[in-house]
Design a protein around this motif. Structure first.
Motif, short mmCIF file in Angstrom:
data_model
loop_
_atom_site.label_atom_id
_atom_site.label_comp_id
_atom_site.label_asym_id
_atom_site.label_seq_id
_atom_site.Cartn_x
_atom_site.Cartn_y
_atom_site.Cartn_z
N ASP A 113 54.46 37.74 34.19
CA ASP A 113 53.19 37.31 34.76
C ASP A 113 52.16 37.15 33.66
O ASP A 113 51.91 38.07 32.88
N GLY A 135 48.70 31.95 35.85
CA GLY A 135 47.57 31.64 36.72
C GLY A 135 46.22 32.02 36.15
O GLY A 135 46.10 32.84 35.25
N THR A 183 50.54 21.10 34.12
CA THR A 183 51.83 20.48 34.47
C THR A 183 52.78 20.67 33.31
O THR A 183 52.42 20.47 32.16
N THR A 242 55.13 33.61 36.59
CA THR A 242 53.87 33.20 37.17
C THR A 242 52.81 33.05 36.09
O THR A 242 52.64 33.94 35.26
N SER A 248 62.02 30.80 39.89
CA SER A 248 60.72 30.69 40.55
C SER A 248 59.64 30.57 39.49
O SER A 248 59.37 31.50 38.74
N LEU A 249 59.02 29.37 39.38
CA LEU A 249 57.98 29.10 38.41
C LEU A 249 56.72 28.66 39.14
O LEU A 249 56.72 27.64 39.83
N ALA A 250 55.66 29.43 39.02
CA ALA A 250 54.39 29.11 39.70
C ALA A 250 53.27 29.03 38.66
O ALA A 250 53.06 29.95 37.89
N ILE A 251 52.59 27.88 38.64
CA ILE A 251 51.47 27.66 37.73
C ILE A 251 50.27 27.23 38.57
O ILE A 251 50.34 26.24 39.31
N SER A 252 49.16 27.98 38.47
CA SER A 252 48.04 27.68 39.36
C SER A 252 46.71 28.06 38.72
O SER A 252 46.64 28.91 37.84
N ALA A 281 61.27 35.44 38.38
CA ALA A 281 59.90 35.04 38.74
C ALA A 281 59.01 34.94 37.50
O ALA A 281 58.84 35.91 36.78
N ASN A 297 42.69 28.73 40.36
CA ASN A 297 41.89 28.80 41.57
C ASN A 297 40.49 29.33 41.26
O ASN A 297 40.34 30.34 40.58
N SER A 336 64.58 26.88 35.26
CA SER A 336 63.69 27.79 35.96
C SER A 336 64.16 28.20 37.34
O SER A 336 64.69 27.39 38.10
#
Length: 266
Positions: A114, A160, A181, A158, A224-228, A156, A230, A222
């Motif tokens: 993370d 962010g 991206t 992440t 689980s790859l999450a890029i965010s 996982a 907020n 990959s």
């Protein structure tokens, strides 16, 4: 000889900066400013006859920047991961550089990884800015053989940025994962004495491999790859004070200029 900088984690690694500022005790409108900065979390650099930079995570690996500011007057919070160090070098949250006759930069995540910047500000006016600039940077340069750059994620991962600003007056919140991206472009492979390069643009995951007399490869595999990114702002007035607008604009411009800096690894 061979150079092999290695990080192998099967437990828990927490790398971070936390800043808390309070301007609520006393008379009048008090000011609070909190800044949390992690310029480089894990930095690996190796040069030798052969070089392998490796990060293996089978446990929990957190790289975090958390800033929290509360004031009866103006509150400002800034959290940043990645960027320019005090010596002027540019570093990502995980930054790998390998150079040799053969060279590799490898990340293998089978646990939880993370990378996050969190900024929260609350006051009569408030500004919260969270930036993650090049979270992962991998670079390999081979002078007489193969160059390999790889990110293998079977669990996982992440990345962010979260910014929250709350004010009775004006509030400004901005959150950015620069290059949010993921790009991957491979240009050629070869076995003769030519230079071939596989690289990605300056995205959230930056990869660069170059080889003379061998093959160059860059890969992302990959789970689980999450890029965010907020941002949320709650305020009563429509227009932010000039000071807050300039602060937020300067933070965003600074992050963009670092991303576009030609001295950054490519």
């Amino acid at each position: 000889g061979a150079v092999n900088p290695t990080v192998a984690n099967a437990g828990a690694i927490n790398i971070g900066a936390t800043a808390n500022a309070h301007g609520t005790t006393g008379t009048g409108a008090l000011f609070a400013s909190a800044v949390a900065d992690v310029a480089g979390g894990i930095v690996q650099s190796g040069a030798g006859s052969s070089a392998v930079a490796s990060v293996s995570n089978a446990g929990t690996l957190n790289i975090m920047a958390n800033a929290n500011a509360v004031a009866s007057g103006t509150a400002g919070a800034s959290a940043r991961i990645g960027g320019t160090t005090g010596s002027g070098a540019f570093r990502g949250a995980i930054d790998q550089n390998a150079a040799g006759s053969t060279a590799s930069a490898v990340i293998d995540n089978s646990g939880t990884l993370d990378i996050a910047a969190n900024a929260t500000a609350s006051g009569s006016s408030a500004s919260a800015v969270a930036n993650v600039t090049v979270p992962i940077s991998q670079n390999a340069s081979a002078t007489a053989g193969d160059a390999t750059v790889s990110l293998t994620n079977s669990s996982a991962l992440t990345i962010g940025a979260i910014a929250n600003a709350k004010a009775t007056g004006a509030a400004v919140a901005s959150a950015a994962v620069h290059g949010a991206t993921t790009f991957l472009t491979t240009i050629g492979t070869g076995t003769t004495a030519f230079t071939f390069t596989a690289f990605s643009s300056h995205g959230a995951i930056h990869q660069s491999a170059s080889a003379v007399g061998g093959d160059a490869s860059a890969s992302i595999n990959s789970g689980s790859l999450a890029i965010s990114a907020n941002a949320a702002a709650t305020a009563r007035s429509v227009r932010a004070p000039r000071r807050l607008r300039e602060c937020s604009r300067a933070e965003m411009t600074s992050g963009q200029s670092r991303r576009d800096d030609p001295s950054m690894p490519r």
